[in-house]
Write a protein that holds these residues in place. Structure first.
Motif, short mmCIF file in Angstrom:
data_model
loop_
_atom_site.label_atom_id
_atom_site.label_comp_id
_atom_site.label_asym_id
_atom_site.label_seq_id
_atom_site.Cartn_x
_atom_site.Cartn_y
_atom_site.Cartn_z
N ALA A 113 103.58 20.46 3.89
CA ALA A 113 102.57 19.76 4.68
C ALA A 113 101.84 20.78 5.54
O ALA A 113 102.43 21.73 6.04
N GLU A 114 100.54 20.60 5.67
CA GLU A 114 99.72 21.46 6.52
C GLU A 114 98.99 20.60 7.53
O GLU A 114 98.44 19.56 7.17
N CYS A 115 99.00 21.03 8.78
CA CYS A 115 98.27 20.32 9.83
C CYS A 115 97.44 21.32 10.62
O CYS A 115 97.81 22.49 10.74
N HIS A 162 94.11 17.04 11.56
CA HIS A 162 94.04 16.82 10.12
C HIS A 162 95.37 17.23 9.50
O HIS A 162 95.86 18.33 9.75
N CYS A 163 95.95 16.35 8.69
CA CYS A 163 97.21 16.64 7.99
C CYS A 163 96.99 16.46 6.50
O CYS A 163 96.35 15.53 6.06
N SER A 164 97.55 17.38 5.74
CA SER A 164 97.45 17.35 4.29
C SER A 164 98.85 17.52 3.71
O SER A 164 99.55 18.45 4.07
N TYR A 166 98.50 24.14 12.94
CA TYR A 166 99.62 23.58 13.68
C TYR A 166 100.86 23.72 12.81
O TYR A 166 100.88 23.25 11.67
N LEU A 189 104.18 22.91 11.26
CA LEU A 189 104.91 21.66 11.06
C LEU A 189 106.04 21.93 10.09
O LEU A 189 105.81 22.47 9.01
#
Length: 75
Positions: free
Chosen positions: A52-54, A42-44, A71, A73
């Motif tokens: 960005a957050e994954c 899931h990436c936001s 994760y 990034l």
């Protein structure tokens, strides 16, 4: 083709804004299914920043639980 295409210098800013919103809605929260549907990425993306957050989501269907592993990034 030239006779079917109308030349105009008018810019449809409303259409551009709608297209931009559709792109942001697609990218703002995006999930990719991996490994038979039990693992997901899931990436936001932050709308006002480049943040960005994954995270990986691991689903345990047998126990009805999920494990989330962030994760790192760099953008």
């Amino acid at each position: 083709m030239k006779k079917y295409l109308k030349r105009t210098n008018a810019v449809d800013f409303i259409a551009i804004t709608r297209a931009k919103e559709k792109l942001w809605n697609l990218l703002a929260g995006h999930m990719i299914l991996l490994e038979g549907g039990t693992t997901r990425l899931h990436c936001s993306l932050g709308r006002e920043t480049t943040h960005a957050e994954c995270a990986f989501l691991f689903l345990d269907k047998e126990h009805g639980t999920a494990r989330i592993e962030p994760y790192a990034l760099e953008v």
